[in-house]
Design a protein around this motif. Sequence first.
Motif, mmCIF file in Angstrom:
data_model
loop_
_atom_site.group_PDB
_atom_site.id
_atom_site.type_symbol
_atom_site.label_atom_id
_atom_site.label_comp_id
_atom_site.label_asym_id
_atom_site.label_seq_id
_atom_site.Cartn_x
_atom_site.Cartn_y
_atom_site.Cartn_z
ATOM 1 N N PRO A 1 0.838 -1.211 0.000
ATOM 2 C CA PRO A 1 0.000 0.000 0.000
ATOM 3 C C PRO A 1 0.872 1.260 0.000
ATOM 4 O O PRO A 1 1.957 1.279 0.592
ATOM 5 N N LEU A 2 0.380 2.283 -0.671
ATOM 6 C CA LEU A 2 1.135 3.538 -0.778
ATOM 7 C C LEU A 2 0.620 4.540 0.248
ATOM 8 O O LEU A 2 -0.588 4.806 0.314
ATOM 9 N N LEU A 3 1.525 5.117 1.028
ATOM 10 C CA LEU A 3 1.132 6.229 1.892
ATOM 11 C C LEU A 3 0.627 7.363 1.001
ATOM 12 O O LEU A 3 1.236 7.653 -0.034
ATOM 13 N N PRO A 4 -0.478 8.023 1.370
ATOM 14 C CA PRO A 4 -1.022 9.091 0.511
ATOM 15 C C PRO A 4 -0.251 10.399 0.666
ATOM 16 O O PRO A 4 -0.788 11.416 1.099
ATOM 17 N N THR A 5 1.021 10.361 0.331
ATOM 18 C CA THR A 5 1.880 11.549 0.423
ATOM 19 C C THR A 5 1.830 12.339 -0.881
ATOM 20 O O THR A 5 1.351 11.848 -1.905
ATOM 21 N N ASP A 6 2.371 13.526 -0.839
ATOM 22 C CA ASP A 6 2.428 14.356 -2.040
ATOM 23 C C ASP A 6 3.240 13.668 -3.140
ATOM 24 O O ASP A 6 2.925 13.765 -4.324
ATOM 25 N N SER A 7 4.263 12.938 -2.741
ATOM 26 C CA SER A 7 5.123 12.270 -3.725
ATOM 27 C C SER A 7 4.382 11.158 -4.467
ATOM 28 O O SER A 7 4.802 10.729 -5.534
ATOM 29 N N ALA A 8 3.278 10.676 -3.897
ATOM 30 C CA ALA A 8 2.481 9.622 -4.539
ATOM 31 C C ALA A 8 1.238 10.185 -5.216
ATOM 32 O O ALA A 8 0.439 9.431 -5.783
ATOM 33 N N ALA A 9 1.065 11.486 -5.175
ATOM 34 C CA ALA A 9 -0.195 12.104 -5.607
ATOM 35 C C ALA A 9 -0.577 11.756 -7.044
ATOM 36 O O ALA A 9 -1.763 11.640 -7.368
ATOM 37 N N ALA A 10 0.416 11.559 -7.920
ATOM 38 C CA ALA A 10 0.105 11.299 -9.328
ATOM 39 C C ALA A 10 -0.761 10.052 -9.499
ATOM 40 O O ALA A 10 -1.579 9.983 -10.417
ATOM 41 N N VAL A 11 -0.609 9.081 -8.611
ATOM 42 C CA VAL A 11 -1.429 7.857 -8.712
ATOM 43 C C VAL A 11 -2.904 8.180 -8.503
ATOM 44 O O VAL A 11 -3.773 7.629 -9.168
ATOM 45 N N VAL B 1 8.852 1.414 -8.736
ATOM 46 C CA VAL B 1 8.669 2.416 -7.692
ATOM 47 C C VAL B 1 9.841 2.381 -6.726
ATOM 48 O O VAL B 1 10.178 1.333 -6.174
ATOM 49 N N THR B 2 10.466 3.510 -6.527
ATOM 50 C CA THR B 2 11.465 3.651 -5.476
ATOM 51 C C THR B 2 10.755 4.251 -4.275
ATOM 52 O O THR B 2 9.972 5.195 -4.421
ATOM 53 N N GLY B 3 10.986 3.680 -3.108
ATOM 54 C CA GLY B 3 10.280 4.189 -1.941
ATOM 55 C C GLY B 3 10.979 3.815 -0.658
ATOM 56 O O GLY B 3 12.060 3.220 -0.667
ATOM 57 N N ARG B 4 10.348 4.190 0.445
ATOM 58 C CA ARG B 4 10.858 3.807 1.757
ATOM 59 C C ARG B 4 9.852 2.882 2.428
ATOM 60 O O ARG B 4 8.646 3.154 2.405
ATOM 61 N N SER B 5 10.341 1.804 3.005
ATOM 62 C CA SER B 5 9.482 0.965 3.829
ATOM 63 C C SER B 5 9.932 1.123 5.272
ATOM 64 O O SER B 5 11.086 1.472 5.538
ATOM 65 N N PHE B 6 8.997 0.876 6.177
ATOM 66 C CA PHE B 6 9.235 1.200 7.582
ATOM 67 C C PHE B 6 9.027 -0.022 8.463
ATOM 68 O O PHE B 6 8.201 -0.881 8.142
ATOM 69 N N ASP C 1 3.392 -2.132 6.540
ATOM 70 C CA ASP C 1 3.520 -2.557 5.148
ATOM 71 C C ASP C 1 3.466 -1.391 4.172
ATOM 72 O O ASP C 1 3.789 -1.545 3.003
ATOM 73 N N PHE C 2 2.986 -0.241 4.653
ATOM 74 C CA PHE C 2 2.864 0.907 3.751
ATOM 75 C C PHE C 2 4.242 1.396 3.316
ATOM 76 O O PHE C 2 5.195 1.360 4.098
#
Length: 168
Positions: free
Chosen positions: A81-91, A104-109, A113-114
């Motif tokens: 799942p994608l965090l609804p951040t500004d960086s993901a807004a295009a989706v 997709v390049t991203g950060r997992s925590f 799972d987001f």
Amino acid sequence: MKSDRRSFIAASVLSVGALSFPASTRAVEISVNQDGAKEISIRGRVVCLTEELDKTFNVMPDCANRGHVYSIKTAEGRIYPLLPTDSAAAVWMDQRFRVRDLQVTGRSFPESDFIEVINFQSWVDNRLHDLYYFCDVCMITTFKPGPCECCQDPVVFRETPAGENSQI
Ligand SMILES: [Zn+2]
Ligand SMILES: [Zn+2]
């Protein structure tokens, strides 16, 4: 401040893109930060987690009222799942991001799972492409649709072979 971080990360994304990813669609770990977050790269397509789970588990989606839980689903069926951040807004804002084979390049925590999107790229004819928006007047690149922050004209979607665009 935020944009400094983005441009720094974009530079590292490009160098990773140049390696050309193996056929595997598993998440590739790029680095682990001291705070426990991991920078990862995953290949897959956008799905709505609620609707995916509904297929098997009958969770009764209410996406029209609650919004989609947009996520990246890999070929193996793993869903991030994608965090609804500004960086993901295009989706959320541009349907083109929801029909492409994405890298997709991203950060997992830890403990979640987001993932936080850092950068979207796409696969076209087995070639990695950069996805971005561009204002031809101001020569400004952005990562989501909308008016140019400088001249207010709408920015235009671009998809170009990775590493070939000197503007990002
Ligand atoms: Zn949905
Ligand atoms: Zn402009």
